[in-house]
Design a protein around this motif. Structure first.
Motif, PDB file in Angstrom:
ATOM      1  N   SER A 168       0.858  -1.179   0.000  1.00 25.82           N
ATOM      2  CA  SER A 168       0.000   0.000   0.000  1.00 25.82           C
ATOM      3  C   SER A 168       0.891   1.225   0.000  1.00 25.82           C
ATOM      4  CB  SER A 168      -0.900  -0.010   1.243  1.00 25.82           C
ATOM      5  OG  SER A 168      -1.821   1.057   1.154  1.00 25.82           O
ATOM      6  N   VAL A 169       0.753   2.033  -1.029  1.00 24.89           N
ATOM      7  CA  VAL A 169       1.611   3.201  -1.169  1.00 24.89           C
ATOM      8  C   VAL A 169       0.739   4.447  -1.326  1.00 24.89           C
ATOM      9  CG1 VAL A 169       3.476   4.262  -2.491  1.00 24.89           C
ATOM     10  CG2 VAL A 169       3.339   1.771  -2.338  1.00 24.89           C
ATOM     11  N   PRO A 170       0.917   5.428  -0.460  1.00 27.03           N
ATOM     12  CA  PRO A 170       0.110   6.646  -0.598  1.00 27.03           C
ATOM     13  C   PRO A 170       0.606   7.510  -1.759  1.00 27.03           C
ATOM     14  CG  PRO A 170       1.596   6.863   1.273  1.00 27.03           C
ATOM     15  CD  PRO A 170       1.794   5.480   0.730  1.00 27.03           C
ATOM     16  N   ALA A 171      -0.331   8.195  -2.402  1.00 29.52           N
ATOM     17  CA  ALA A 171       0.040   9.090  -3.499  1.00 29.52           C
ATOM     18  C   ALA A 171       0.751  10.310  -2.926  1.00 29.52           C
ATOM     19  CB  ALA A 171      -1.210   9.542  -4.258  1.00 29.52           C
ATOM     20  N   SER A 172       0.271  10.769  -1.776  1.00 22.17           N
ATOM     21  CA  SER A 172       0.877  11.912  -1.133  1.00 22.17           C
ATOM     22  C   SER A 172       1.414  11.443   0.216  1.00 22.17           C
ATOM     23  CB  SER A 172      -0.195  12.996  -1.007  1.00 22.17           C
ATOM     24  OG  SER A 172       0.297  14.045  -0.244  1.00 22.17           O
ATOM     25  N   HIS A 173       1.540  12.355   1.176  1.00 20.33           N
ATOM     26  CA  HIS A 173       2.095  11.940   2.472  1.00 20.33           C
ATOM     27  C   HIS A 173       1.212  10.928   3.176  1.00 20.33           C
ATOM     28  CE1 HIS A 173       5.330  14.853   2.577  1.00 20.33           C
ATOM     29  NE2 HIS A 173       4.484  15.726   2.103  1.00 20.33           N
ATOM     30  N   MET A 174      -0.096  11.233   3.191  1.00 15.66           N
ATOM     31  CA  MET A 174      -0.980  10.410   3.988  1.00 15.66           C
ATOM     32  C   MET A 174      -1.938   9.633   3.102  1.00 15.66           C
ATOM     33  SD  MET A 174      -1.622  12.973   7.152  1.00 15.66           S
ATOM     34  CE  MET A 174      -2.113  11.783   8.376  1.00 15.66           C
ATOM     35  N   SER A 175      -2.236   8.420   3.536  1.00 16.28           N
ATOM     36  CA  SER A 175      -3.001   7.523   2.684  1.00 16.28           C
ATOM     37  C   SER A 175      -4.468   7.497   3.056  1.00 16.28           C
ATOM     38  CB  SER A 175      -2.425   6.114   2.808  1.00 16.28           C
ATOM     39  OG  SER A 175      -3.133   5.247   1.963  1.00 16.28           O
ATOM     40  N   GLY A 176      -5.307   7.382   2.045  1.00 15.55           N
ATOM     41  CA  GLY A 176      -6.733   7.176   2.262  1.00 15.55           C
ATOM     42  C   GLY A 176      -7.093   5.724   1.998  1.00 15.55           C
ATOM     43  N   ASP A 177      -6.083   4.908   1.762  1.00  9.83           N
ATOM     44  CA  ASP A 177      -6.288   3.473   1.579  1.00  9.83           C
ATOM     45  C   ASP A 177      -5.926   2.764   2.884  1.00  9.83           C
ATOM     46  OD1 ASP A 177      -6.917   3.840  -1.022  1.00  9.83           O
ATOM     47  OD2 ASP A 177      -5.265   2.667  -1.862  1.00  9.83           O
ATOM     48  N   TYR A 178      -6.453   1.582   3.009  1.00  8.36           N
ATOM     49  CA  TYR A 178      -6.181   0.871   4.239  1.00  8.36           C
ATOM     50  C   TYR A 178      -6.377  -0.616   4.002  1.00  8.36           C
ATOM     51  CZ  TYR A 178      -7.189  -0.999   8.861  1.00  8.36           C
ATOM     52  OH  TYR A 178      -7.207  -1.752   9.982  1.00  8.36           O
ATOM     53  N   TYR A 179      -5.492  -1.416   4.556  1.00 15.23           N
ATOM     54  CA  TYR A 179      -5.756  -2.857   4.547  1.00 15.23           C
ATOM     55  C   TYR A 179      -5.365  -3.424   5.883  1.00 15.23           C
ATOM     56  CZ  TYR A 179      -0.778  -3.921   3.937  1.00 15.23           C
ATOM     57  OH  TYR A 179       0.564  -4.019   4.125  1.00 15.23           O
ATOM     58  N   HIS A 180      -5.977  -4.523   6.202  1.00 15.35           N
ATOM     59  CA  HIS A 180      -5.786  -5.052   7.545  1.00 15.35           C
ATOM     60  C   HIS A 180      -5.978  -6.562   7.521  1.00 15.35           C
ATOM     61  CE1 HIS A 180      -5.512  -4.792  11.830  1.00 15.35           C
ATOM     62  NE2 HIS A 180      -6.713  -5.306  12.037  1.00 15.35           N
ATOM     63  N   PHE A 181      -5.125  -7.280   8.230  1.00 14.35           N
ATOM     64  CA  PHE A 181      -5.274  -8.732   8.334  1.00 14.35           C
ATOM     65  C   PHE A 181      -5.659  -9.113   9.758  1.00 14.35           C
ATOM     66  CE2 PHE A 181      -2.142  -8.366   4.832  1.00 14.35           C
ATOM     67  CZ  PHE A 181      -2.857  -9.040   3.859  1.00 14.35           C
ATOM     68  N   VAL A 182      -6.557 -10.046   9.861  1.00 18.85           N
ATOM     69  CA  VAL A 182      -6.915 -10.569  11.173  1.00 18.85           C
ATOM     70  C   VAL A 182      -6.700 -12.079  11.147  1.00 18.85           C
ATOM     71  CG1 VAL A 182      -8.706 -10.718  12.943  1.00 18.85           C
ATOM     72  CG2 VAL A 182      -8.714  -8.805  11.336  1.00 18.85           C
ATOM     73  N   ALA A 183      -5.698 -12.523  11.901  1.00 22.36           N
ATOM     74  CA  ALA A 183      -5.443 -13.968  11.940  1.00 22.36           C
ATOM     75  C   ALA A 183      -5.987 -14.510  13.249  1.00 22.36           C
ATOM     76  CB  ALA A 183      -3.947 -14.225  11.859  1.00 22.36           C
ATOM     77  N   ASP A 184      -6.692 -15.627  13.135  1.00 28.21           N
ATOM     78  CA  ASP A 184      -7.281 -16.174  14.351  1.00 28.21           C
ATOM     79  C   ASP A 184      -6.633 -17.490  14.737  1.00 28.21           C
ATOM     80  OD1 ASP A 184      -9.092 -15.767  16.414  1.00 28.21           O
ATOM     81  OD2 ASP A 184     -10.540 -14.975  14.954  1.00 28.21           O
ATOM     82  N   THR A 185      -6.872 -17.873  15.986  1.00 28.29           N
ATOM     83  CA  THR A 185      -6.238 -19.099  16.479  1.00 28.29           C
ATOM     84  C   THR A 185      -6.648 -20.317  15.663  1.00 28.29           C
ATOM     85  OG1 THR A 185      -7.964 -18.965  18.135  1.00 28.29           O
ATOM     86  CG2 THR A 185      -5.715 -18.472  18.856  1.00 28.29           C
ATOM     87  N   ASP A 186      -7.858 -20.289  15.113  1.00 29.89           N
ATOM     88  CA  ASP A 186      -8.299 -21.448  14.315  1.00 29.89           C
ATOM     89  C   ASP A 186      -7.804 -21.371  12.869  1.00 29.89           C
ATOM     90  OD1 ASP A 186      -9.791 -19.358  13.508  1.00 29.89           O
ATOM     91  OD2 ASP A 186     -11.750 -20.319  13.782  1.00 29.89           O
ATOM     92  N   ASP A 187      -6.786 -20.527  12.640  1.00 25.86           N
ATOM     93  CA  ASP A 187      -6.169 -20.421  11.316  1.00 25.86           C
ATOM     94  C   ASP A 187      -7.029 -19.762  10.248  1.00 25.86           C
ATOM     95  OD1 ASP A 187      -3.610 -21.024  11.629  1.00 25.86           O
ATOM     96  OD2 ASP A 187      -3.698 -23.070  10.805  1.00 25.86           O
ATOM     97  N   THR A 188      -8.148 -19.166  10.660  1.00 25.18           N
ATOM     98  CA  THR A 188      -8.891 -18.403   9.649  1.00 25.18           C
ATOM     99  C   THR A 188      -8.157 -17.079   9.438  1.00 25.18           C
ATOM    100  OG1 THR A 188     -10.285 -17.339  11.291  1.00 25.18           O
ATOM    101  CG2 THR A 188     -11.149 -19.355  10.283  1.00 25.18           C
ATOM    102  N   LEU A 189      -8.368 -16.530   8.260  1.00 21.88           N
ATOM    103  CA  LEU A 189      -7.703 -15.271   7.930  1.00 21.88           C
ATOM    104  C   LEU A 189      -8.753 -14.251   7.481  1.00 21.88           C
ATOM    105  CD1 LEU A 189      -5.146 -13.546   7.116  1.00 21.88           C
ATOM    106  CD2 LEU A 189      -5.418 -14.560   4.851  1.00 21.88           C
ATOM    107  N   GLY A 190      -8.824 -13.153   8.217  1.00 22.26           N
ATOM    108  CA  GLY A 190      -9.702 -12.064   7.799  1.00 22.26           C
ATOM    109  C   GLY A 190      -8.874 -11.036   7.060  1.00 22.26           C
ATOM    110  N   VAL A 191      -9.420 -10.502   5.978  1.00 26.41           N
ATOM    111  CA  VAL A 191      -8.684  -9.476   5.255  1.00 26.41           C
ATOM    112  C   VAL A 191      -9.645  -8.340   4.892  1.00 26.41           C
ATOM    113  CG1 VAL A 191      -8.914 -10.801   3.102  1.00 26.41           C
ATOM    114  CG2 VAL A 191      -7.238  -8.953   3.242  1.00 26.41           C
ATOM    115  N   ALA A 192      -9.200  -7.133   5.237  1.00 23.69           N
ATOM    116  CA  ALA A 192     -10.019  -5.962   4.938  1.00 23.69           C
ATOM    117  C   ALA A 192      -9.231  -5.047   4.014  1.00 23.69           C
ATOM    118  CB  ALA A 192     -10.340  -5.206   6.219  1.00 23.69           C
ATOM    119  N   ILE A 193      -9.927  -4.481   3.035  1.00 26.47           N
ATOM    120  CA  ILE A 193      -9.285  -3.466   2.196  1.00 26.47           C
ATOM    121  C   ILE A 193     -10.300  -2.348   2.018  1.00 26.47           C
ATOM    122  CG2 ILE A 193      -9.918  -4.680   0.051  1.00 26.47           C
ATOM    123  CD1 ILE A 193      -7.230  -3.561  -1.114  1.00 26.47           C
ATOM    124  N   ALA A 194      -9.843  -1.113   2.201  1.00 26.82           N
ATOM    125  CA  ALA A 194     -10.788   0.003   2.179  1.00 26.82           C
ATOM    126  C   ALA A 194     -10.172   1.222   1.519  1.00 26.82           C
ATOM    127  CB  ALA A 194     -11.211   0.356   3.599  1.00 26.82           C
TER     128      ALA A 194
END
Lengths: 133, 337
Positions: free
Chosen positions: B129-155
């Motif tokens: 994720s690379v911002p065009a300017s100093h600060m980004s309006g993009d966002y991504y996030h991973f959520v890993a759980d103990t049961d090995d599921t993977l949550g992924v958010a992109i906004a």
């Protein structure tokens, strides 16, 4: 008490009168040509503000003669509407962006001392001093 | 004041030399003098003053009154330029102050929004994720759980700069505060929608895609709030398929239900998530076609996922002359086994 030299500002032409008187005082005090030009520009700016925003007012001159230094004090006073946000007009770029000239920050730069008091609805008084170098 | 004296001496010397020789060298030195004067905040009226003084000393008593007066006239005419120079210098200082404040804020944002790319058995993850300017309006996030599921958010916040960046921090903290057992993509979007609707300016919208990979069932569940559609890569057939998901962008209405879909993931298949900074990459006046984007992605897809996203980014960065017009975020999930 000696009457302070003063120019009433009622019409645009009076700006020239204020400059003229200010320059004479500056010459008397021994200011160099560059400082004379700067003082005249500061006077212009102050007188123009009176003419444009308050309608009428006056520009007074006072020669300050202290034991270690001499200077010219300019007092521009009006009973116009006053400045609602002094902080805003003192910001660089506030008046210049609108093409209005040096503005009050310009006057502050041209002079050595600058003070402004403004009450909403009661008018504005600006004091500025330039010391002879 | 002494430096001006010194300059006067130098100026007089240069002027004298020029008047004698009419030589280009002296003019070149005058140029150097001019540069030095700007560096030392010397305004044009002072230079004219120095010029007048130098003339007087070079030709004592010989300057016609009209010439002398006209130079004084010129001096007067230069006063506003001197003021403009000072103002410019002041504004430039203020700009660099602001820039350093923004870069501090940008660093803080990086820390606030940082996400750890988890290690999940059987899934190779690449994210950039690379911002065009100093600060980004993009966002991504991973959520890993103990049961090995993977949550992924992109906004992506519609809008750029600092307000967009501030909204993103809010999204991240809302997500962190959701209960652990609530990991269904539709439920997460529904909750976030409420948060955004209540707290964000009506003119600002956020698009988001949320996916949940479950290694036991080998499925990928997902829901989208008006986000740029991602792609599903079917390895066996060597083809891309748009991940279809429709839903209202976050923050428009108070209660929104998001539709959740499930896909079965085969070995070597990929899930590609992105923001419009990738698909709306501009070359000159032209927006790139989605097919072209896919071609580029496909070209690098054989590489490990992290390398692949980095190569794709570098490709588009070069294509846009190293000047991104929008924040760029790309995630690739590759199923290894």
């Amino acid at each position: 008490m000696e009457l302070k030299p003063c120019v009433n500002i009622r019409q645009e032409w009076d700006i020239v009168g204020a400059r003229q008187l200010g320059r004479e005082k500056a010459k008397e005090l021994g200011f160099g040509t560059v400082d004379q030009a700067r003082i005249a520009t500061a006077i212009s700016e102050l007188a123009r503000n009176i003419y444009l925003y308050a309608g009428t007012g006056k520009v007074e001159f006072e020669i300050i003669d202290q034991f270690d230094r001499k200077g010219l004090k300019i007092v521009a006073a009006d009973e116009g509407p006053g400045i609602r946000d002094v902080g805003e007009v003192m910001q660089d770029g506030y008046s210049t962006s609108g093409g209005l000239g040096a503005g009050l920050p310009g006057v502050k730069r041209l002079m050595d001392y600058f003070d402004i008091r403004s009450e909403n609805g009661e008018g504005t008084e600006i004091e500025a001093i330039k010391w002879v170098r | 004041m002494e430096s001006v004296e010194l300059d006067l001496e130098n100026y007089r010397k240069l002027l004298k030399e020029y008047l004698l020789t009419n030589d280009e060298t002296a003019l070149y030195q005058a140029e150097q003098f001019s540069k030095l004067s700007v560096q030392h905040n010397i305004s044009p009226e002072e230079i004219i003053h120095v010029h007048i003084e130098a003339l007087k000393e070079l030709y004592p008593g010989m300057i016609p009154r009209e010439i002398n007066d006209s130079l004084n006239f010129l001096l007067e005419a230069m006063i506003s330029y001197g003021l403009a120079l000072q103002e410019y210098q002041h504004l430039r200082e203020r700009q660099s102050e602001l820039e350093s404040e923004i870069s501090i804020a940008a660093n803080m944002q990086k820390t606030l929004l940082s996400t750890v790319k988890p290690t999940i058995k059987g899934i190779d993850i690449g994210a950039i994720s690379v911002p065009a300017s100093h600060m980004s309006g993009d966002y991504y996030h991973f959520v890993a759980d103990t049961d090995d599921t993977l949550g992924v958010a992109i906004a992506d916040v519609i809008g750029k700069g600092i307000p967009a960046a501030l909204s993103m921090s809010m999204i991240k903290y809302s997500m962190d505060s959701f209960p652990e057992n609530q990991r269904q993509p539709s439920a997460i979007l529904e909750n976030l929608n409420r948060v955004v609707e209540r707290n964000v300016d009506p003119g600002m919208f956020i698009t988001m895609f949320y996916g949940l990979y479950d290694p036991k069932s080998e499925t990928f569940s997902y829901a989208s709030a008006g986000h740029e559609p991602g792609f599903y890569y079917h390895a066996k057939e060597d083809r891309f398929e748009e991940i279809e998901a429709s839903g209202l962008v976050l923050g428009v209405q108070e209660h929104v239900n998001y539709e959740q879909s499930v896909s079965k993931i085969e070995k070597d298949d990929c899930i590609i998530l992105l923001t419009d900074g990738v698909t709306e990459c501009r070359i000159g006046d032209r927006f790139i076609e989605r097919d072209e984007v896919l071609e580029v992605i496909k070209h690098y897809l054989h590489l490990p996922a992290q390398e692949a996203v980095e190569y794709v980014y570098r490709y588009f960065e070069r294509l846009q002359d190293f000047h991104l017009k929008d924040d760029f975020t790309l995630i690739i999930l590759k199923k290894e086994v």
